[in-house]
Design a protein around this motif. Structure first.
Motif, PDB file in Angstrom:
ATOM      1  N   LYS A   1       1.102  -1.336  -0.164  1.00 13.04           N
ATOM      2  CA  LYS A   1      -0.023  -0.303  -0.258  1.00 13.04           C
ATOM      3  C   LYS A   1       1.034   1.623   0.013  1.00 13.04           C
ATOM      4  O   LYS A   1       1.944   1.326   0.314  1.00 13.04           O
ATOM      5  CB  LYS A   1      -1.056  -0.262   1.180  1.00 13.04           C
ATOM      6  CG  LYS A   1      -2.234   0.789   1.027  1.00 13.04           C
ATOM      7  CD  LYS A   1      -3.252   0.825   2.334  1.00 13.04           C
ATOM      8  CE  LYS A   1      -3.552  -0.356   3.292  1.00 13.04           C
ATOM      9  NZ  LYS A   1      -4.410  -0.496   4.359  1.00 13.04           N
TER      10      LYS A   1
ATOM     11  N   VAL B   1       0.956   5.624   0.663  1.00 17.10           N
ATOM     12  CA  VAL B   1      -0.245   6.657   0.662  1.00 17.10           C
ATOM     13  C   VAL B   1       0.834   7.713   0.373  1.00 17.10           C
ATOM     14  O   VAL B   1       1.584   8.131   0.709  1.00 17.10           O
ATOM     15  CB  VAL B   1      -0.387   6.702   2.992  1.00 17.10           C
ATOM     16  CG1 VAL B   1      -1.584   7.982   2.551  1.00 17.10           C
ATOM     17  CG2 VAL B   1      -1.000   5.316   3.034  1.00 17.10           C
TER      18      VAL B   1
ATOM     19  N   LYS C   1       0.354   4.744 -12.561  1.00 16.63           N
ATOM     20  CA  LYS C   1      -0.671   4.111 -12.126  1.00 16.63           C
ATOM     21  C   LYS C   1      -1.297   2.760 -12.202  1.00 16.63           C
ATOM     22  O   LYS C   1      -1.343   1.612 -11.889  1.00 16.63           O
ATOM     23  CB  LYS C   1      -2.005   4.913 -12.178  1.00 16.63           C
ATOM     24  CG  LYS C   1      -1.798   5.733 -11.491  1.00 16.63           C
ATOM     25  CD  LYS C   1      -3.673   6.278 -11.868  1.00 16.63           C
ATOM     26  CE  LYS C   1      -3.482   7.525 -11.064  1.00 16.63           C
ATOM     27  NZ  LYS C   1      -4.527   8.673 -11.509  1.00 16.63           N
ATOM     28  N   SER C   2      -0.632   2.316 -13.477  1.00 16.79           N
ATOM     29  CA  SER C   2      -1.097   1.200 -14.623  1.00 16.79           C
ATOM     30  C   SER C   2       0.339   0.041 -14.055  1.00 16.79           C
ATOM     31  O   SER C   2      -0.212  -0.941 -13.807  1.00 16.79           O
ATOM     32  CB  SER C   2      -0.525   1.543 -15.780  1.00 16.79           C
ATOM     33  OG  SER C   2       0.512   2.260 -15.980  1.00 16.79           O
TER      34      SER C   2
ATOM     35  N   ASP D   1      -0.732  -1.202 -10.536  1.00 23.93           N
ATOM     36  CA  ASP D   1      -1.583  -1.579 -10.901  1.00 23.93           C
ATOM     37  C   ASP D   1      -1.559  -3.313 -10.543  1.00 23.93           C
ATOM     38  O   ASP D   1      -2.008  -4.302 -10.226  1.00 23.93           O
ATOM     39  CB  ASP D   1      -2.728  -1.601 -12.485  1.00 23.93           C
ATOM     40  CG  ASP D   1      -3.988  -0.226 -11.031  1.00 23.93           C
ATOM     41  OD1 ASP D   1      -4.106  -0.691  -9.980  1.00 23.93           O
ATOM     42  OD2 ASP D   1      -5.153  -0.568 -12.049  1.00 23.93           O
TER      43      ASP D   1
ATOM     44  N   ARG E   1       0.458  -4.866  -7.726  1.00 23.41           N
ATOM     45  CA  ARG E   1      -1.156  -5.126  -7.119  1.00 23.41           C
ATOM     46  C   ARG E   1      -0.648  -4.424  -5.794  1.00 23.41           C
ATOM     47  O   ARG E   1      -1.044  -4.779  -4.637  1.00 23.41           O
ATOM     48  CB  ARG E   1      -1.104  -6.614  -6.404  1.00 23.41           C
ATOM     49  CG  ARG E   1      -1.560  -7.773  -7.995  1.00 23.41           C
ATOM     50  CD  ARG E   1      -2.801  -7.546  -7.891  1.00 23.41           C
ATOM     51  NE  ARG E   1      -3.646  -8.339  -8.488  1.00 23.41           N
ATOM     52  CZ  ARG E   1      -3.882  -8.104  -9.973  1.00 23.41           C
ATOM     53  NH1 ARG E   1      -3.916  -7.376 -10.514  1.00 23.41           N
ATOM     54  NH2 ARG E   1      -4.437  -9.120 -11.015  1.00 23.41           N
ATOM     55  N   ILE E   2       0.187  -3.118  -6.099  1.00 24.63           N
ATOM     56  CA  ILE E   2      -0.077  -1.871  -4.854  1.00 24.63           C
ATOM     57  C   ILE E   2      -0.971  -1.118  -5.072  1.00 24.63           C
ATOM     58  O   ILE E   2      -1.149  -0.969  -5.664  1.00 24.63           O
ATOM     59  CB  ILE E   2       1.188  -1.368  -5.161  1.00 24.63           C
ATOM     60  CG1 ILE E   2       3.000  -2.769  -5.079  1.00 24.63           C
ATOM     61  CG2 ILE E   2       1.415  -0.459  -4.057  1.00 24.63           C
ATOM     62  CD1 ILE E   2       3.821  -1.841  -5.398  1.00 24.63           C
ATOM     63  N   GLN E   3      -2.126  -1.187  -4.128  1.00 24.10           N
ATOM     64  CA  GLN E   3      -2.151  -0.493  -3.970  1.00 24.10           C
ATOM     65  C   GLN E   3      -2.505   0.851  -3.351  1.00 24.10           C
ATOM     66  O   GLN E   3      -1.154   1.287  -2.768  1.00 24.10           O
ATOM     67  CB  GLN E   3      -3.671  -0.457  -2.509  1.00 24.10           C
ATOM     68  CG  GLN E   3      -5.262   0.206  -2.050  1.00 24.10           C
ATOM     69  CD  GLN E   3      -5.466  -0.873  -0.868  1.00 24.10           C
ATOM     70  OE1 GLN E   3      -6.008  -0.498   0.218  1.00 24.10           O
ATOM     71  NE2 GLN E   3      -7.097  -0.302  -1.500  1.00 24.10           N
ATOM     72  N   MET E   4      -3.183   2.152  -4.424  1.00 22.47           N
ATOM     73  CA  MET E   4      -2.430   3.232  -4.047  1.00 22.47           C
ATOM     74  C   MET E   4      -3.520   4.428  -2.742  1.00 22.47           C
ATOM     75  O   MET E   4      -4.454   4.016  -3.442  1.00 22.47           O
ATOM     76  CB  MET E   4      -3.114   4.076  -5.358  1.00 22.47           C
ATOM     77  CG  MET E   4      -1.242   4.006  -5.940  1.00 22.47           C
ATOM     78  SD  MET E   4      -2.099   4.574  -7.867  1.00 22.47           S
ATOM     79  CE  MET E   4      -2.473   3.272  -8.601  1.00 22.47           C
ATOM     80  N   VAL E   5      -3.048   4.975  -2.284  1.00 27.08           N
ATOM     81  CA  VAL E   5      -3.912   5.437  -1.131  1.00 27.08           C
ATOM     82  C   VAL E   5      -3.565   7.034  -1.338  1.00 27.08           C
ATOM     83  O   VAL E   5      -2.907   7.649  -1.501  1.00 27.08           O
ATOM     84  CB  VAL E   5      -4.093   5.207   0.573  1.00 27.08           C
ATOM     85  CG1 VAL E   5      -4.939   6.001   0.960  1.00 27.08           C
ATOM     86  CG2 VAL E   5      -4.461   4.266   0.479  1.00 27.08           C
ATOM     87  N   VAL E   6      -5.114   7.693  -2.020  1.00 24.41           N
ATOM     88  CA  VAL E   6      -4.344   9.401  -2.084  1.00 24.41           C
ATOM     89  C   VAL E   6      -4.995  10.218  -0.821  1.00 24.41           C
ATOM     90  O   VAL E   6      -6.361  10.174  -1.040  1.00 24.41           O
ATOM     91  CB  VAL E   6      -4.784   9.626  -3.857  1.00 24.41           C
ATOM     92  CG1 VAL E   6      -4.965  11.326  -4.025  1.00 24.41           C
ATOM     93  CG2 VAL E   6      -5.086   9.016  -4.878  1.00 24.41           C
ATOM     94  N   TYR E   7      -4.249  10.872  -0.378  1.00 28.33           N
ATOM     95  CA  TYR E   7      -4.131  11.708   0.691  1.00 28.33           C
ATOM     96  C   TYR E   7      -3.765  13.139   1.278  1.00 28.33           C
ATOM     97  O   TYR E   7      -2.894  13.074   0.645  1.00 28.33           O
ATOM     98  CB  TYR E   7      -3.489  10.647   2.448  1.00 28.33           C
ATOM     99  CG  TYR E   7      -4.445  10.884   3.319  1.00 28.33           C
ATOM    100  CD1 TYR E   7      -6.209  11.537   3.558  1.00 28.33           C
ATOM    101  CD2 TYR E   7      -3.505  11.775   4.669  1.00 28.33           C
ATOM    102  CE1 TYR E   7      -6.081  11.350   4.860  1.00 28.33           C
ATOM    103  CE2 TYR E   7      -3.993  11.759   5.298  1.00 28.33           C
ATOM    104  CZ  TYR E   7      -5.672  12.089   5.854  1.00 28.33           C
ATOM    105  OH  TYR E   7      -6.020  12.433   6.806  1.00 28.33           O
TER     106      TYR E   7
END
Lengths: 169, 106
Positions: B65, B67, B76-77, B80, B83-89
């Protein structure tokens, strides 16, 4: 009739199918379709030409169309947390997230980006009409010739800004 | 699970860096052990390709993940497919510590 030994089918790639769907079914123009598919306008036109050629080949020579393959990438789903306000995606597409990966709250919604296609950024000088007489400027309206337009201030004919710049040099 | 947090400085009191590829530091936080690793970003001043190079760096740490305030369109691709999650904060005033606290509350 296709001759014996010739392939009886054409392989329409997924991006070629998509371009036909967008341009000929949804009636988008190439600029809009290019934005949807996240490719440049020339690339889109190239894909479109290829797709048309394949479909024409299938129609004329009586081949079957098989839609598969191609260089494509599907964007993952995005979600928004109502508690901490973060946005996040779900890399594992088959799973629907149940809680926010940051604060752990269960209050999440599907995030749909605001369609910004109406607010196209026009910063290139070619997209600005300028009056050679008084210097009045305004945004160029697509599909209208600026030399047919009159300056609202002094009445002379407008010109594209980069043409004016080229004249100065 | 390891989480990468982009940071403007090398302490937990530093604020979140709003950029991913050109952030100053990566804070790698392990949610299981509570361990923290702070890596300076070698791509901070890169002219081109900072995003993919930074992805490579954090992926080598096996994070699941990330942040950050923003992710470029090039990565982004890439994330993807890894398989790493993006958290836009988008909270530039929050500290890395507060993000870690949020992760711990879960």
């Amino acid at each position: 009739m296709a001759k014996v030994g010739q392939p009886r089918s054409v392989f329409l790639h997924l991006e070629e199918y998509e371009v036909i769907r967008l341009c000929d079914f949804e009636n988008l123009n190439h600029h809009e379709a290019a934005r949807v598919m996240d490719v440049s306008r020339p690339t889109l036109t190239r894909i479109y030409a290829k797709a048309r050629a394949k479909i024409a080949d299938a129609l004329v020579t009586g081949k079957q169309i098989i839609i598969e393959g191609g260089k494509i990438y599907f964007d993952s789903e995005w979600y928004k947390c109502n508690v901490c306000g973060c946005l996040f995606n779900q890399p594992e597409k088959s799973v629907t997230p149940e809680k926010c990966p940051l604060c752990g709250s269960g209050s999440i919604v599907n995030y749909v980006p605001v369609d910004d296609s109406t607010q196209v950024t026009r910063r290139a000088p070619s997209d600005i009409c300028v009056c050679p007489g008084c210097g009045y400027e305004r945004e160029h309206e697509p599909s209208r010739r600026c030399k047919d337009e009159e300056c609202p201030v002094c009445g002379s004919h407008l010109i594209r800004k980069n043409n004016l710049l080229a004249k100065d040099i | 699970m390891k989480v990468a947090i982009t940071s403007t400085g090398q302490s937990l009191e530093s604020k979140l860096d709003q950029r991913f590829g050109r952030c100053a530091f990566f804070v790698i936080y392990d949610t299981e052990t509570g361990g923290v690793e702070i890596l300076p970003n070698p791509n901070k001043d890169a002219e081109e390709g900072a995003g993919p190079a930074s992805v490579q760096l954090v992926a080598s740490k096996e994070v699941e993940k990330i942040v950050s305030g923003e992710f470029g369109y090039k990565i982004k691709s890439l994330l993807d497919s890894l398989r790493i999650q993006m958290v836009v904060y988008k909270e530039p005033e929050k500290t890395v510590k507060s993000v870690i606290d949020m992760l711990n509350k879960q």
